[in-house]
Design an enzyme around this catalytic site. Structure first.
Site, PDB file in Angstrom:
ATOM      1  N   SER A  14       6.653  19.874 -20.654  1.00  0.00           N
ATOM      2  CA  SER A  14       7.135  18.702 -21.381  1.00  0.00           C
ATOM      3  C   SER A  14       7.605  17.601 -20.423  1.00  0.00           C
ATOM      4  CB  SER A  14       8.260  19.104 -22.334  1.00  0.00           C
ATOM      5  OG  SER A  14       9.132  19.995 -21.677  1.00  0.00           O
ATOM      6  N   HIS A 195      -1.078  14.065  -3.746  1.00  0.00           N
ATOM      7  CA  HIS A 195      -2.115  13.476  -4.598  1.00  0.00           C
ATOM      8  C   HIS A 195      -2.848  12.317  -3.925  1.00  0.00           C
ATOM      9  CE1 HIS A 195       0.962  10.546  -5.760  1.00  0.00           C
ATOM     10  NE2 HIS A 195       0.008   9.813  -6.310  1.00  0.00           N
ATOM     11  N   GLY A 198      -6.329  13.030  -2.966  1.00  0.00           N
ATOM     12  CA  GLY A 198      -7.340  13.047  -4.026  1.00  0.00           C
ATOM     13  C   GLY A 198      -7.814  11.643  -4.373  1.00  0.00           C
ATOM     14  N   GLU A 233       5.162  -0.855  -4.051  1.00  0.00           N
ATOM     15  CA  GLU A 233       5.249  -0.816  -5.517  1.00  0.00           C
ATOM     16  C   GLU A 233       6.062  -2.011  -5.978  1.00  0.00           C
ATOM     17  OE1 GLU A 233       4.709   3.816  -6.970  1.00  0.00           O
ATOM     18  OE2 GLU A 233       6.717   3.097  -6.559  1.00  0.00           O
ATOM     19  N   HIS A 257       2.362  11.154   1.925  1.00  0.00           N
ATOM     20  CA  HIS A 257       1.172  10.352   1.611  1.00  0.00           C
ATOM     21  C   HIS A 257       0.654   9.557   2.822  1.00  0.00           C
ATOM     22  CE1 HIS A 257       2.192  11.634  -2.277  1.00  0.00           C
ATOM     23  NE2 HIS A 257       2.881  10.590  -2.703  1.00  0.00           N
ATOM     24  N   ARG A 363      -5.125  -0.737   7.285  1.00  0.00           N
ATOM     25  CA  ARG A 363      -5.658  -1.895   8.014  1.00  0.00           C
ATOM     26  C   ARG A 363      -5.881  -1.516   9.464  1.00  0.00           C
ATOM     27  NH1 ARG A 363      -5.103  -7.100   6.073  1.00  0.00           N
ATOM     28  NH2 ARG A 363      -4.697  -6.857   3.851  1.00  0.00           N
ATOM     29  N   LYS A 402     -13.292  -8.065   8.255  1.00  0.00           N
ATOM     30  CA  LYS A 402     -13.146  -9.501   8.499  1.00  0.00           C
ATOM     31  C   LYS A 402     -13.870  -9.843   9.793  1.00  0.00           C
ATOM     32  CE  LYS A 402      -8.588  -9.758   6.576  1.00  0.00           C
ATOM     33  NZ  LYS A 402      -7.273 -10.308   6.833  1.00  0.00           N
TER      34      LYS A 402
HETATM   35  C1  BG6 Z   1       4.736   9.871  -5.803  1.00  0.00           C
HETATM   36  C2  BG6 Z   1       6.101   9.352  -5.507  1.00  0.00           C
HETATM   37  O1  BG6 Z   1       4.399  10.902  -4.934  1.00  0.00           O
HETATM   38  O2  BG6 Z   1       3.794   8.818  -5.674  1.00  0.00           O
HETATM   39  C3  BG6 Z   1       6.449   8.171  -6.381  1.00  0.00           C
HETATM   40  O3  BG6 Z   1       7.045  10.391  -5.699  1.00  0.00           O
HETATM   41  C4  BG6 Z   1       5.367   7.116  -6.321  1.00  0.00           C
HETATM   42  O4  BG6 Z   1       7.696   7.619  -6.004  1.00  0.00           O
HETATM   43  C5  BG6 Z   1       4.012   7.739  -6.548  1.00  0.00           C
HETATM   44  O5  BG6 Z   1       5.640   6.162  -7.330  1.00  0.00           O
HETATM   45  C6  BG6 Z   1       2.895   6.728  -6.315  1.00  0.00           C
HETATM   46  O6  BG6 Z   1       1.675   7.281  -6.670  1.00  0.00           O
HETATM   47  P1  BG6 Z   1       0.476   6.358  -7.150  1.00  0.00           P
HETATM   48  O7  BG6 Z   1      -0.666   7.291  -7.289  1.00  0.00           O
HETATM   49  O8  BG6 Z   1       0.900   5.711  -8.413  1.00  0.00           O
HETATM   50  O9  BG6 Z   1       0.283   5.340  -6.052  1.00  0.00           O
END
Ligand code: BG6
Length: 510
Positions: A14, A195, A198, A233, A257, A363, A402
């Protein structure tokens, strides 16, 4: 295999991640006929819910992937759309019929035994493979893994567990978690998700490098001046302050990431595309790096800002965040790889929330053309116009280079132009969500895009001393207004290494 069946249990069904990402990804896989013929999905959580209630909850999050870009070329757009919608609705119904719910405590072997019974009913006499997706807070990972492995693992097929970060807060806690997991699972059963691995363009990095002649020979200190990895973000931690405050942007984005992208970007050619060969090369990069130094890091935190009559709240105004929090919501850092290929090349990372734009990109800024003929003949205008390769991971995926180009006409004037691969223009198919690829890989046992434990250890070793120092010295972040470009300190950091940050927004408009 027709003789086997896969049972996928989403633990924490959930929660937000399950609703927003996991169930929709599972449906997308089903819609694309990528799931095995026999499969069942179970949601597992503490709250009481019936199967029908789960289905209702899940159904709200499902969408159909209709390839609109192809359809605009057809005359009977509406008719076709309706047919596709109907087909999609049918598929949704079929999919939902395969979703069930089991309510239980996360630390109860008995409740997992009950789940096991239900799974067996669905699996019948087939070989049963079981995948558990832990979409839960890390403090209960071990309870669930213990119960699932003791009471609900497969008797005759494989059992795999997908875990999401945070994998600890530093080297020690991460190592403890790994030790804990390995009491019940072997490394091959653990699928640690990042993620970003991916994402289409991250996966494409290796293809770009290793299947084209033109990039790889330039991929070194000899031609590359600096590499930038940028995550941005345009919204704050709204609603996630509780989780975020314990981790901060360095642990949330950089240590995983951005570092993963860096490792893929910088690794040597692997022996093969096998998971172990790729992961071996990534670990080598991480182990060749110097742990981050405080003087090479800038941290920031967003503060409230009023724009166009709207006031955007500062980070510490979030009710779930302590008023005196010094957790960074922005960080910029310079990292170095001490190997023959990358010696002296700054890898600059920047990650922030509540900035002026949303995007992720890589970049690559190349060196100046030695003895540039055109610069000599036409003055210094071209001083900064070195080549730059931009890989826009999101949004609006693109790869562009570029270059300097002659402006058409009789005179000799040059400008900067882009050799542009814009995905939306080139490919009509919608890009799958990262979770679809990763879930499919986990079902198929493909480990290439998952993090191995030694990679995780190496990643923590780079960041742990810095994180400790920031916390022990209680270093205050530089405040920046919500919706701005972040702290000005990031520019000084780049300037220290003769770098100017690339600017996503101006290029998006171009
Ligand atoms: C997550 C972070 O791993 O990735 C978040 O915990 C972040 O804080 C998110 O917002 C961003 O993922 P994406 O795929 O939306 O760029």
């Amino acid at each position: 295999n027709d003789e086997s069946t896969v049972s996928i249990t989403v633990v924490g069904a959930s929660g937000d991640l399950a609703k927003k990402k996991i169930f929709p990804a599972l449906f997308a896989l089903y819609y694309e006929d990528c799931l095995p013929k026999h499969f069942t999905i179970f949601g597992y959580a503490r709250s009481k819910m019936t199967d029908a209630e789960l289905r209702n909850m899940v159904s709200k999050t499902l969408t159909c992937r209709i390839d609109k870009r192809c359809l605009t070329r057809l005359d009977f757009v509406t008719t076709i759309l309706n047919i596709l919608r109907e087909n999609c609705n049918e598929k949704m119904e079929e999919f939902l019929k395969r979703c069930f719910y089991h309510s239980g405590q996360y630390d109860s072997e008995e409740h997992f035994m009950d789940l096991d019974k239900k799974l067996k009913q669905h699996e019948g006499s087939r070989v049963s493979d079981r995948l558990f997706y832990l979409s839960i807070p890390p403090n209960i990972f071990l309870d669930v893994v213990k119960c699932a492995s003791k009471s609900a693992s497969s008797a005759n097929g494989w059992t795999r567990v997908i875990v999401e970060k945070p994998f600890g807060r530093d080297s020690d806690s991460s190592a403890a978690l790994t030790r804990g997991l390995k009491q019940y699972l072997v490394e091959d059963q653990i699928f640690r998700i990042d993620h970003y691995l991916g994402k289409e363009l991250v996966e494409n990095l290796s293809v770009l490098r290793f299947s084209n002649l033109v990039f790889e020979p330039l991929w070194s200190r000899q031609y590359i001046r600096n590499v930038q990895l940028i995550f941005s973000e345009d919204f704050g931690t709204e609603g996630r302050g509780g989780y975020f405050d314990r981790y901060g942007i360095i642990r949330d984005i950089m240590q995983n990431h951005l570092l993963q992208i860096l490792a893929l970007f910088a690794m040597e050619t692997p022996v093969s595309l096998e998971a172990e060969d790729i992961r071996n090369e990534k670990v080598k990069v991480l182990r060749s790096m110097k742990p981050l130094q405080l003087e090479d890091v800038v941290i920031g935190q967003y503060k409230s800002h009023t724009k166009g009559g709207t006031t955007y709240p500062g980070y510490t105004e979030d009710k779930t965040v302590p008023k005196d929090s010094i957790t960074p919501t922005f960080a910029a850092a310079a990292l170095f790889i001490n190997n023959a290929r990358w010696d002296g090349v700054p890898f600059l990372m920047k990650a922030g929330k509540a900035l002026h734009t949303k995007g992720a990109e890589i970049r690559v800024q190349f060196r100046h053309v030695p003895g540039n003929l055109y610069k000599r003949s036409f003055g210094t205008d071209l001083d900064t116009a070195t080549n730059e390769l931009v890989i826009r991971v999101q949004p609006d995926e693109a790869i562009y280079l570029k270059i300097n180009n002659k402006i058409p006409g009789l005179g000799m004037r040059l400008d900067r132009s882009n050799l542009n691969l814009h995905y939306a223009a080139r490919y009509s198919k919608e890009i799958p969500d990262a979770y679809e690829r990763l879930l499919l890989d986990a079902i198929e046992g493909e480990r290439r895009l998952f993090i191995r434990s030694d990679e995780l250890d190496a990643a923590w070793e780079l960041f742990t001393p810095l994180l400790k120092e920031l916390e022990e010295k209680r270093i205050a972040p530089e405040l920046y207004p919500y919706g701005s470009r972040g702290p000005v300190g990031a520019h000084y950091l780049a300037a220290k290494y003769n770098v100017r940050w690339g600017d996503l927004t101006t290029e998006q408009k171009a």
